[in-house]
Design a protein around this motif. Structure first.
Motif, PDB file in Angstrom:
ATOM      1  N   ALA A  45       0.867  -1.299   0.130  1.00  0.00           N
ATOM      2  CA  ALA A  45      -0.091  -0.211   0.060  1.00  0.00           C
ATOM      3  C   ALA A  45       0.808   1.461  -0.130  1.00  0.00           C
ATOM      4  N   ASP A  46       1.983   1.349   0.474  1.00  0.00           N
ATOM      5  CA  ASP A  46       3.010   2.282   0.518  1.00  0.00           C
ATOM      6  C   ASP A  46       3.821   2.690  -0.737  1.00  0.00           C
ATOM      7  N   GLY A  47       3.469   1.873  -1.640  1.00  0.00           N
ATOM      8  CA  GLY A  47       4.169   1.950  -2.756  1.00  0.00           C
ATOM      9  C   GLY A  47       5.351   0.919  -3.036  1.00  0.00           C
ATOM     10  N   GLY A  48       5.624   0.175  -2.171  1.00  0.00           N
ATOM     11  CA  GLY A  48       6.855  -0.779  -2.070  1.00  0.00           C
ATOM     12  C   GLY A  48       6.441  -2.154  -2.461  1.00  0.00           C
ATOM     13  N   ALA A  49       7.213  -3.067  -2.460  1.00  0.00           N
ATOM     14  CA  ALA A  49       6.914  -4.317  -2.940  1.00  0.00           C
ATOM     15  C   ALA A  49       7.286  -5.256  -1.836  1.00  0.00           C
ATOM     16  N   SER A  50       6.353  -6.563  -1.907  1.00  0.00           N
ATOM     17  CA  SER A  50       6.516  -7.636  -1.009  1.00  0.00           C
ATOM     18  C   SER A  50       6.846  -8.808  -1.719  1.00  0.00           C
ATOM     19  N   LEU A  51       7.997  -9.497  -1.179  1.00  0.00           N
ATOM     20  CA  LEU A  51       8.494 -10.778  -1.851  1.00  0.00           C
ATOM     21  C   LEU A  51       8.327 -11.846  -0.719  1.00  0.00           C
ATOM     22  N   SER A  52       7.825 -12.812  -1.042  1.00  0.00           N
ATOM     23  CA  SER A  52       7.787 -13.757  -0.005  1.00  0.00           C
ATOM     24  C   SER A  52       8.009 -15.319  -0.576  1.00  0.00           C
ATOM     25  N   VAL A  53       8.540 -16.279   0.104  1.00  0.00           N
ATOM     26  CA  VAL A  53       8.716 -17.681   0.006  1.00  0.00           C
ATOM     27  C   VAL A  53       8.025 -18.419   0.861  1.00  0.00           C
ATOM     28  N   GLU A  54       7.122 -19.166   0.333  1.00  0.00           N
ATOM     29  CA  GLU A  54       6.414 -20.048   1.400  1.00  0.00           C
ATOM     30  C   GLU A  54       6.380 -21.457   1.151  1.00  0.00           C
ATOM     31  N   ASP A  55       6.652 -22.337   2.147  1.00  0.00           N
ATOM     32  CA  ASP A  55       6.658 -23.746   1.860  1.00  0.00           C
ATOM     33  C   ASP A  55       5.501 -24.509   2.624  1.00  0.00           C
ATOM     34  N   ASN A  56       5.182 -25.858   2.549  1.00  0.00           N
ATOM     35  CA  ASN A  56       4.311 -26.417   3.234  1.00  0.00           C
ATOM     36  C   ASN A  56       4.997 -27.721   4.008  1.00  0.00           C
ATOM     37  N   GLY A  57       6.341 -27.538   4.295  1.00  0.00           N
ATOM     38  CA  GLY A  57       6.992 -28.439   4.997  1.00  0.00           C
ATOM     39  C   GLY A  57       6.695 -28.411   6.557  1.00  0.00           C
ATOM     40  N   PRO A  58       7.597 -28.849   7.364  1.00  0.00           N
ATOM     41  CA  PRO A  58       7.178 -29.222   8.812  1.00  0.00           C
ATOM     42  C   PRO A  58       7.235 -27.863   9.662  1.00  0.00           C
ATOM     43  N   GLY A  59       7.945 -26.704   9.158  1.00  0.00           N
ATOM     44  CA  GLY A  59       7.697 -25.401   9.528  1.00  0.00           C
ATOM     45  C   GLY A  59       8.806 -25.354  10.803  1.00  0.00           C
ATOM     46  N   VAL A  60       8.530 -24.029  11.575  1.00  0.00           N
ATOM     47  CA  VAL A  60       9.525 -23.621  12.606  1.00  0.00           C
ATOM     48  C   VAL A  60       8.510 -23.240  13.772  1.00  0.00           C
ATOM     49  N   PRO A  61       8.961 -23.895  15.062  1.00  0.00           N
ATOM     50  CA  PRO A  61       8.084 -23.451  16.379  1.00  0.00           C
ATOM     51  C   PRO A  61       8.157 -21.771  16.428  1.00  0.00           C
ATOM     52  N   ALA A  62       7.009 -21.389  16.833  1.00  0.00           N
ATOM     53  CA  ALA A  62       6.935 -19.922  17.193  1.00  0.00           C
ATOM     54  C   ALA A  62       7.992 -19.311  17.898  1.00  0.00           C
ATOM     55  N   ARG A 104       0.850 -25.129   7.544  1.00  0.00           N
ATOM     56  CA  ARG A 104       2.136 -25.335   8.092  1.00  0.00           C
ATOM     57  C   ARG A 104       3.247 -24.624   7.494  1.00  0.00           C
ATOM     58  N   GLY A 105       4.267 -25.279   7.541  1.00  0.00           N
ATOM     59  CA  GLY A 105       5.524 -24.739   6.762  1.00  0.00           C
ATOM     60  C   GLY A 105       5.793 -23.303   7.436  1.00  0.00           C
ATOM     61  N   LEU A 106       6.710 -22.599   6.569  1.00  0.00           N
ATOM     62  CA  LEU A 106       7.420 -21.343   6.932  1.00  0.00           C
ATOM     63  C   LEU A 106       7.259 -20.360   5.675  1.00  0.00           C
ATOM     64  N   CYS A 107       6.849 -19.166   6.095  1.00  0.00           N
ATOM     65  CA  CYS A 107       6.875 -18.113   5.295  1.00  0.00           C
ATOM     66  C   CYS A 107       7.969 -16.955   5.478  1.00  0.00           C
ATOM     67  N   VAL A 108       8.744 -16.636   4.664  1.00  0.00           N
ATOM     68  CA  VAL A 108       9.618 -15.350   4.723  1.00  0.00           C
ATOM     69  C   VAL A 108       9.227 -14.434   3.864  1.00  0.00           C
ATOM     70  N   GLU A 109       9.031 -13.199   4.320  1.00  0.00           N
ATOM     71  CA  GLU A 109       8.279 -12.089   3.625  1.00  0.00           C
ATOM     72  C   GLU A 109       9.557 -10.911   3.776  1.00  0.00           C
ATOM     73  N   VAL A 110      10.025 -10.384   2.618  1.00  0.00           N
ATOM     74  CA  VAL A 110      10.652  -9.410   2.520  1.00  0.00           C
ATOM     75  C   VAL A 110       9.927  -8.179   1.893  1.00  0.00           C
ATOM     76  N   ARG A 111       9.966  -7.259   2.726  1.00  0.00           N
ATOM     77  CA  ARG A 111       9.097  -5.973   2.438  1.00  0.00           C
ATOM     78  C   ARG A 111      10.057  -4.812   2.058  1.00  0.00           C
ATOM     79  N   PHE A 112      10.152  -4.624   0.731  1.00  0.00           N
ATOM     80  CA  PHE A 112      11.035  -3.391   0.159  1.00  0.00           C
ATOM     81  C   PHE A 112      10.259  -2.118   0.290  1.00  0.00           C
ATOM     82  N   PRO A 113      10.922  -1.047   0.737  1.00  0.00           N
ATOM     83  CA  PRO A 113      10.393   0.163   0.521  1.00  0.00           C
ATOM     84  C   PRO A 113      10.356   0.795  -0.905  1.00  0.00           C
ATOM     85  N   ALA A 114       9.475   1.908  -1.108  1.00  0.00           N
ATOM     86  CA  ALA A 114       9.227   2.302  -2.308  1.00  0.00           C
ATOM     87  C   ALA A 114      10.406   3.120  -2.703  1.00  0.00           C
TER      88      ALA A 114
END
Length: 471
Positions: free
Chosen positions: A388-405, A452-462
């Motif tokens: 929404a702020d004009g930046g970009a969101s890049l995420s990589v998500e898998d459905n593996g065993p995941g990581v405890p919170a 499940r799995g893990l999602c890693v999101e990289v939020r780039f500024p505008a």
């Protein structure tokens, strides 16, 4: 015959300071000479004007007191015509008898002064001579019905001569004074530069010390230089820390595979049976690949931790074109690993200001981390979306065993690995992602995936609005 080339003069602070002082002083001396000459000429004009007025008044009074029968007496004519330098002119006229005596056709003033008034001074021109004239009008005592108009003039030669003499005397005095001042300046500059001696001595006494050199004894004018050197020392310390950390990390990470290589080689040499040798070679191949990958990741982490490049070396990248191309390069590797690698993204352009090689390493490590830890038969999805702020969101998500919170905040630490059946990871992939994201002023968010799995999101500024979008 080739002549030896002259070496260019090295910059000299002393020479520059002296030139910066000598040139203005020389100009000031010239202006002072002009001003002195003007003042001297003004003074000479005042003195000569006063003398000229007095001469005209004295002569007129003398002529007016004599008995007058229409002609000047021999004594009066001698007084008028006597001029050793030949620079004086006169005119005597009577109201009743007209012109009585003259040695030149002197121009008369625009208005003859009244009888008894002060002499009138004015400039005149006779032939090629510029003159200064004084005219006085007096009544004749011997003949109350008559009056005399006496005009006396002189050239400007004596005035200029007197002004030049004053200038010469003043110039000699001022030149000696300025020479004395410049000598003091030369001595003062030399003494002033000695204030750098303590700093020079401290630097000369150092060997490999990179602590700041700015101190209380550093002059204010030199502080920008010392602060710049301190900043350079700071960057060098950072580079040395990275160098030492790389050596320590390499020793830490390569020790296990190297030890394993040594054990398998010894095992194969102790039991040279074909099946044992083949098994040892398989283990050796796996350990060599692990060591190679660890070395590559250590180098990538070192590059990511190095001081940031200047923003001028970065470019606007369209992630909507860059990310799909980078993902396609990893598809065949994902297929061999039994992982379904896919991409989801819109068609609109998403620009970020960054370095293409670094962003490629970031995406490679995200995909590699997901493929390795999700395991065979899993799905890995790369998503790109606008923010929404004009930046970009890049995420990589898998459905593996995941990581405890509770372990999510530690994923960006070097060599940290969550509990997993996979023992080939080095714990450097997400640390590299974190460092590259920081260099691009981006945020990294770790959260559980939708299934499940893990999602890693990289939020780039505008990107900055001042940059032009590429065509």
């Amino acid at each position: 015959m080739n002549r030896p080339r002259m070496r260019p003069l090295r910059p000299s602070l002393r020479r520059r300071l002296l030139l910066a002082l000598l040139v203005p002083v020389g100009v000031l001396l010239l202006l002072d000479a002009l001003l002195t000459y003007g003042v001297a000429l003004t003074y000479a004009n005042r003195v000569h004007d006063r003398d000229l007025s007095n001469d005209a008044l004295t002569l007129a009074t003398m002529l007016g007191n004599d008995r007058f029968d229409g002609e000047l007496t021999p004594q009066a004519r001698f007084l008028l015509e006597y001029d050793p330098g030949g620079h004086s002119y006169f005119t005597v006229s009577s109201a009743r008898h007209g012109l009585l005596a003259s040695n030149g056709q002197l121009p008369q003033p625009a208005q003859v002064p009244a009888i008894g008034a002060r002499p009138t001074l004015y400039d005149a021109q006779l032939a090629k001579h510029a003159l200064r004239a004084a005219t006085v009008h007096i009544a004749m005592r011997s003949d109350p019905g008559d009056s005399l108009v006496v005009t006396v003039a002189e050239t400007l030669h004596d005035r200029h001569q007197q002004a030049r003499e004053i200038l010469l005397l003043a110039s000699v005095t001022q030149t000696l004074l300025i020479a004395g001042v410049l000598s003091l300046v030369w001595f003062g500059v030399g003494r002033g530069l000695h204030v750098l001696d303590p700093l020079t001595a401290r630097l000369a006494a150092r060997t490999d010390e990179l602590t700041p050199i700015d101190g209380s004894d550093v002059p204010l004018e030199i502080r920008p230089l010392t602060q710049t050197i301190d900043a350079l020392f700071g960057r060098l310390r950072g580079m040395l820390i990275l160098h030492d950390r790389f050596i320590a990390d390499a020793a830490h990470q390569l020790r296990t595979p190297l030890t394993g290589l040594s054990l398998h080689v010894e095992h194969a040499m102790a039991n040279p049976q074909p099946e044992i040798v083949a098994d040892a070679l398989l283990h050796i191949q796996r350990l060599v690949r692990r060591a190679a990958r660890t070395s590559a990741q250590l180098l990538a982490l070192t590059r990511a931790q190095a001081p940031s490049l200047e923003t001028g070396e970065r470019t606007l990248l369209d992630l909507a074109r860059f990310i799909p191309e980078a993902v396609s390069e990893r598809v065949h590797e994902a297929i061999r690993a039994g992982v379904d690698l896919g991409y989801e993204g819109g068609g609109q352009a998403l620009f970020v200001l960054g370095d293409a090689a670094s962003l490629h390493d970031l995406l490679d490590n995200l995909i590699d981390n997901a493929v390795r830890y999700a395991g065979r038969g899993s799905t890995v999805t790369v998503r790109l979306a606008a923010r929404a702020d004009g930046g970009a969101s890049l995420s990589v998500e898998d459905n593996g065993p995941g990581v405890p919170a509770e372990l999510l905040p530690r994923l960006s630490e070097r060599f940290f690995r969550a509990a997993s059946n996979n023992e080939e990871g080095s714990g450097l992939g997400l640390a590299i992602v974190q460092r590259i994201a920081e260099r691009h002023h981006a945020d990294v968010v770790y959260r559980p995936g939708e299934s499940r799995g893990l999602c890693v999101e990289v939020r780039f500024p505008a990107p900055p609005a001042i940059l032009d979008r590429p065509a």
